[in-house]
Write an enzyme that holds these catalytic residues in place. Structure first.
Site, PDB file in Angstrom:
ATOM      1  N   LYS A  13      48.190  35.957  45.484  1.00 24.37           N
ATOM      2  CA  LYS A  13      46.923  35.224  45.654  1.00 24.37           C
ATOM      3  C   LYS A  13      46.743  34.161  44.572  1.00 24.37           C
ATOM      4  CE  LYS A  13      43.985  38.632  45.178  1.00 24.37           C
ATOM      5  NZ  LYS A  13      44.805  39.850  45.041  1.00 24.37           N
ATOM      6  N   ARG A  88      35.989  41.159  48.218  1.00 30.98           N
ATOM      7  CA  ARG A  88      36.923  42.276  48.219  1.00 30.98           C
ATOM      8  C   ARG A  88      36.351  43.500  48.924  1.00 30.98           C
ATOM      9  NH1 ARG A  88      40.235  40.764  43.464  1.00 30.98           N
ATOM     10  NH2 ARG A  88      41.821  42.321  43.157  1.00 30.98           N
ATOM     11  N   ARG A 127      55.041  40.782  36.065  1.00 35.52           N
ATOM     12  CA  ARG A 127      54.220  39.565  36.057  1.00 35.52           C
ATOM     13  C   ARG A 127      53.816  39.181  34.637  1.00 35.52           C
ATOM     14  NH1 ARG A 127      49.294  39.240  40.102  1.00 35.52           N
ATOM     15  NH2 ARG A 127      48.561  41.164  39.164  1.00 35.52           N
ATOM     16  N   ARG A 162      48.993  41.128  31.668  1.00 36.43           N
ATOM     17  CA  ARG A 162      47.665  41.712  31.834  1.00 36.43           C
ATOM     18  C   ARG A 162      47.710  43.207  31.547  1.00 36.43           C
ATOM     19  NH1 ARG A 162      45.887  39.823  37.683  1.00 36.43           N
ATOM     20  NH2 ARG A 162      45.045  41.922  37.608  1.00 36.43           N
ATOM     21  N   ARG A 173      44.833  50.352  42.162  1.00 34.08           N
ATOM     22  CA  ARG A 173      44.390  49.068  42.722  1.00 34.08           C
ATOM     23  C   ARG A 173      44.825  48.936  44.181  1.00 34.08           C
ATOM     24  NH1 ARG A 173      46.999  45.723  38.199  1.00 34.08           N
ATOM     25  NH2 ARG A 173      46.744  43.884  39.521  1.00 34.08           N
TER      26      ARG A 173
HETATM   27  P1  ADP Z   1      44.708  41.645  41.393  1.00 31.80           P
HETATM   28  O1  ADP Z   1      44.375  41.090  42.728  1.00 31.80           O
HETATM   29  O2  ADP Z   1      46.109  41.381  40.984  1.00 31.80           O
HETATM   30  O3  ADP Z   1      44.356  43.091  41.270  1.00 31.80           O
HETATM   31  P2  ADP Z   1      42.449  40.232  40.044  1.00 31.80           P
HETATM   32  O4  ADP Z   1      42.640  39.383  38.848  1.00 31.80           O
HETATM   33  O5  ADP Z   1      42.018  39.567  41.301  1.00 31.80           O
HETATM   34  O6  ADP Z   1      43.851  40.965  40.237  1.00 31.80           O
HETATM   35  O7  ADP Z   1      41.421  41.402  39.733  1.00 31.80           O
HETATM   36  C1  ADP Z   1      41.546  42.231  38.625  1.00 31.80           C
HETATM   37  C2  ADP Z   1      40.477  43.305  38.634  1.00 31.80           C
HETATM   38  O8  ADP Z   1      39.187  42.697  38.521  1.00 31.80           O
HETATM   39  C3  ADP Z   1      40.409  44.137  39.889  1.00 31.80           C
HETATM   40  O9  ADP Z   1      41.315  45.235  39.856  1.00 31.80           O
HETATM   41  C4  ADP Z   1      38.941  44.593  39.885  1.00 31.80           C
HETATM   42  O10 ADP Z   1      38.753  45.650  38.982  1.00 31.80           O
HETATM   43  C5  ADP Z   1      38.223  43.367  39.319  1.00 31.80           C
HETATM   44  N1  ADP Z   1      37.772  42.463  40.397  1.00 31.80           N
HETATM   45  C6  ADP Z   1      38.245  41.225  40.654  1.00 31.80           C
HETATM   46  N2  ADP Z   1      37.624  40.662  41.706  1.00 31.80           N
HETATM   47  C7  ADP Z   1      36.728  41.590  42.153  1.00 31.80           C
HETATM   48  C8  ADP Z   1      35.785  41.637  43.230  1.00 31.80           C
HETATM   49  N3  ADP Z   1      35.648  40.616  44.076  1.00 31.80           N
HETATM   50  N4  ADP Z   1      35.043  42.765  43.359  1.00 31.80           N
HETATM   51  C9  ADP Z   1      35.165  43.796  42.517  1.00 31.80           C
HETATM   52  N5  ADP Z   1      36.032  43.834  41.503  1.00 31.80           N
HETATM   53  C10 ADP Z   1      36.815  42.739  41.299  1.00 31.80           C
END
Ligand code: ADP
Ligand code: ZN
Length: 219
Positions: A13, A88, A127, A162, A173
């Site tokens: 993404k 999400r 990553r 990260r 996740r």
């Molecule tokens: P990835 O898709 O690789 O897990 P992100 O950087 O998009 O990584 O998200 C990292 C973390 O941030 C998620 O595991 C979650 O805990 C939180 N997060 C991100 N976006 C959202 C969202 N829209 N709703 C709830 N939690 C979120």
């Protein structure tokens, strides 16, 4: 142009959104990046979300929705936005629909990325991301390593891993993705703006190829 990036962690993404942002000249807004920045700076919001993120759980909808809604009124997103990692949950998607309606805007495209699960795990643990907030280029030590170890090709800043990119967290996740996020595929399919594609080394299609396909599709 309003674009939503949908996909399990590690499907690309961020990579695709980053490339689309350069081509379409509209900002990429990653809720994950916003949260990580707050955690790093030790803000109140950072303290609130830290545990959810390090355990691989989603941050509560109310918190996330509010952040996105206020970001929608910033001047730089007037012409468009690439929402990377939001919505999400179905609740977030409904909220987003309301936020856009209120502003007389509509969602143009939802990009849904899928990757075989064993590839996801390999990708996430390998990553590395550029620590420069303006750049944020994503690398993979196996699939797409930087030219110089630990250094971003584009801007010369240090690459970092990260905290949540470890095997245990990625499993929760992924679980959460299937339970809470994957119902959005059907939600957007019904709305008729879904663009689904596989990202996988097994078919020689990585983030940069997908970004090209999307640009062609939009033209
Ligand atoms: P990835 O898709 O690789 O897990 P992100 O950087 O998009 O990584 O998200 C990292 C973390 O941030 C998620 O595991 C979650 O805990 C939180 N997060 C991100 N976006 C959202 C969202 N829209 N709703 C709830 N939690 C979120
Ligand atoms: Zn960089």
């Amino acid at each position: 142009m309003i674009i939503v990036m949908l996909g399990a962690p590690g499907t690309g993404k961020g990579t695709v959104a980053n490339l689309l942002k350069d081509k379409l000249k509209i900002p990429q807004v990653s809720t994950g990046d916003i949260f990580r920045k707050h955690i790093k700076e030790g803000t109140r919001l950072g303290k609130l979300v830290e545990n959810y993120i390090s355990n691989g759980n989603l941050v509560p909808d109310e918190v996330t929705n509010e952040i996105v809604e206020s970001r929608l009124d910033d001047k730089d997103v007037e012409k468009g936005i690439i929402l990377d990692g939001y919505p999400r949950t179905v609740n977030q998607a409904k909220e987003l629909d309301k936020m856009l309606k209120k502003r007389n805007k509509k969602l143009n495209l939802v990009v849904n990325l899928t990757t075989p699960e064993e590839e996801i795990i390999e990708r996430v643990v390998n990553r590395r991301v550029c620590s420069n907030q303006e750049c944020k280029t994503v690398y993979n030590l196996v699939l797409d390593p930087p030219e110089k170890e630990g250094i971003c090709n584009k801007c010369g800043h240090e690459l970092v891993q990260r905290k949540d990119d470890n095997i245990e967290t990625v499993k929760s996740r992924l679980d959460n993705y299937f339970k809470q996020t994957s119902p959005l595929i059907e939600y957007y399919e019904k709305q008729g703006n879904l663009y689904s594609t596989v990202v996988s080394k097994s078919i020689n299609k990585l983030g940069k190829d997908v970004a090209k396909d999307i640009i062609d599709y939009l033209n």
